[in-house]
Scaffold this motif. Structure first.
Motif, PDB file in Angstrom:
ATOM      1  N   ILE A  22       0.881  -1.077   0.029  1.00  0.00           N
ATOM      2  CA  ILE A  22       0.018  -0.008   0.067  1.00  0.00           C
ATOM      3  C   ILE A  22       1.072   1.258  -0.163  1.00  0.00           C
ATOM      4  CG2 ILE A  22      -1.678   1.301   0.978  1.00  0.00           C
ATOM      5  CD1 ILE A  22      -2.599  -1.359   2.379  1.00  0.00           C
ATOM      6  N   LEU A  23       0.784   2.002  -0.871  1.00  0.00           N
ATOM      7  CA  LEU A  23       1.621   3.252  -0.956  1.00  0.00           C
ATOM      8  C   LEU A  23       0.613   4.442  -0.716  1.00  0.00           C
ATOM      9  CD1 LEU A  23       3.165   2.066  -4.480  1.00  0.00           C
ATOM     10  CD2 LEU A  23       4.525   2.353  -2.268  1.00  0.00           C
ATOM     11  N   TRP A  29      -4.711  10.204  -0.504  1.00  0.00           N
ATOM     12  CA  TRP A  29      -4.785   9.124  -1.557  1.00  0.00           C
ATOM     13  C   TRP A  29      -3.892   8.008  -1.315  1.00  0.00           C
ATOM     14  CZ3 TRP A  29      -7.920   9.329  -5.786  1.00  0.00           C
ATOM     15  CH2 TRP A  29      -8.333  10.737  -6.064  1.00  0.00           C
ATOM     16  N   GLN A  30      -4.325   6.752  -1.648  1.00  0.00           N
ATOM     17  CA  GLN A  30      -3.374   5.615  -1.499  1.00  0.00           C
ATOM     18  C   GLN A  30      -3.679   4.546  -2.680  1.00  0.00           C
ATOM     19  OE1 GLN A  30      -4.521   3.897   2.081  1.00  0.00           O
ATOM     20  NE2 GLN A  30      -2.794   4.738   3.284  1.00  0.00           N
ATOM     21  N   ALA A  31      -2.728   3.934  -3.066  1.00  0.00           N
ATOM     22  CA  ALA A  31      -2.933   2.795  -3.995  1.00  0.00           C
ATOM     23  C   ALA A  31      -2.528   1.640  -3.475  1.00  0.00           C
ATOM     24  CB  ALA A  31      -1.788   3.078  -5.170  1.00  0.00           C
ATOM     25  N   LEU A  32      -3.252   0.605  -3.736  1.00  0.00           N
ATOM     26  CA  LEU A  32      -3.083  -0.958  -3.374  1.00  0.00           C
ATOM     27  C   LEU A  32      -2.684  -1.644  -4.457  1.00  0.00           C
ATOM     28  CD1 LEU A  32      -4.544  -3.063  -0.648  1.00  0.00           C
ATOM     29  CD2 LEU A  32      -5.572  -3.643  -2.878  1.00  0.00           C
ATOM     30  N   ASP A  33      -1.606  -2.196  -4.266  1.00  0.00           N
ATOM     31  CA  ASP A  33      -1.027  -3.406  -5.376  1.00  0.00           C
ATOM     32  C   ASP A  33      -0.886  -4.716  -4.501  1.00  0.00           C
ATOM     33  OD1 ASP A  33      -0.253  -1.667  -7.804  1.00  0.00           O
ATOM     34  OD2 ASP A  33       0.635  -0.679  -5.993  1.00  0.00           O
ATOM     35  N   THR A  34      -1.752  -5.712  -5.122  1.00  0.00           N
ATOM     36  CA  THR A  34      -1.729  -7.052  -4.572  1.00  0.00           C
ATOM     37  C   THR A  34      -1.694  -8.173  -5.498  1.00  0.00           C
ATOM     38  OG1 THR A  34      -2.860  -8.159  -2.611  1.00  0.00           O
ATOM     39  CG2 THR A  34      -4.273  -7.056  -4.364  1.00  0.00           C
ATOM     40  N   GLU A  75      -5.779  -0.938  -7.015  1.00  0.00           N
ATOM     41  CA  GLU A  75      -6.741  -0.216  -6.570  1.00  0.00           C
ATOM     42  C   GLU A  75      -6.231   1.001  -6.125  1.00  0.00           C
ATOM     43  OE1 GLU A  75      -8.868  -2.282  -3.545  1.00  0.00           O
ATOM     44  OE2 GLU A  75      -9.330  -4.142  -4.820  1.00  0.00           O
ATOM     45  N   VAL A  76      -7.095   2.220  -6.365  1.00  0.00           N
ATOM     46  CA  VAL A  76      -6.699   3.590  -5.716  1.00  0.00           C
ATOM     47  C   VAL A  76      -7.704   3.817  -4.778  1.00  0.00           C
ATOM     48  CG1 VAL A  76      -6.752   5.898  -6.259  1.00  0.00           C
ATOM     49  CG2 VAL A  76      -5.683   4.206  -7.716  1.00  0.00           C
ATOM     50  N   VAL A  83     -11.871   4.236  -4.922  1.00  0.00           N
ATOM     51  CA  VAL A  83     -12.133   4.913  -5.956  1.00  0.00           C
ATOM     52  C   VAL A  83     -12.547   4.294  -7.073  1.00  0.00           C
ATOM     53  CG1 VAL A  83     -11.339   6.923  -7.242  1.00  0.00           C
ATOM     54  CG2 VAL A  83     -10.718   6.880  -4.813  1.00  0.00           C
ATOM     55  N   ASP A  84     -13.557   4.761  -7.844  1.00  0.00           N
ATOM     56  CA  ASP A  84     -13.775   4.297  -9.232  1.00  0.00           C
ATOM     57  C   ASP A  84     -13.046   4.680 -10.024  1.00  0.00           C
ATOM     58  OD1 ASP A  84     -14.928   3.215 -11.797  1.00  0.00           O
ATOM     59  OD2 ASP A  84     -16.899   3.724 -11.234  1.00  0.00           O
ATOM     60  N   LEU A  85     -11.993   4.136 -10.645  1.00  0.00           N
ATOM     61  CA  LEU A  85     -11.052   4.879 -11.744  1.00  0.00           C
ATOM     62  C   LEU A  85     -11.625   5.331 -13.107  1.00  0.00           C
ATOM     63  CD1 LEU A  85      -7.888   2.501 -11.191  1.00  0.00           C
ATOM     64  CD2 LEU A  85      -8.064   5.033 -10.381  1.00  0.00           C
TER      65      LEU A  85
END
Length: 91
Positions: A22-23, A29-34, A75-76, A83-85
């Motif tokens: 998680i960044l 604001w955050q982004a999840l890469d999994t 995901e953001v 958030v719906d990109l």
């Protein structure tokens, strides 16, 4: 990776399927890469509060969900909600 940011959290996916990073980007604001596979030697290097640049590699394609094939889930989030990109990219 979307932008320069800071590692907010890192570990195994809650479903036990790959690695999660998680960044945080500021302004909530955050982004999840999994569902990622980590490059050799990457795991111990990623720590909470580490700064990351847009060009840094944080992981590779995972394939533990066999029907989906190799993939990374991205995901953001903002203020604790996904958030719906499609809406963000349209504006």
């Amino acid at each position: 990776m979307a932008l320069d940011g800071v590692v907010a959290n890192t570990g195994l996916d809650p479903d036990g399927c790959g690695h999660t990073v998680i960044l945080a980007y500021g302004d909530d604001w955050q982004a999840l890469d999994t569902d990622m596979q980590l490059p050799a030697g990457m795991g111990p290097r990623l720590r909470r509060y580490d700064g990351m640049r847009r060009s840094d590699s944080i992981g590779g394609l995972g394939s533990c969900r066999a029907p989906m094939g190799a993939h990374v889930r991205f995901e953001v989030w903002r203020v604790g909600g996904r958030v719906d990109l499609r809406r963000v990219l349209r504006s």
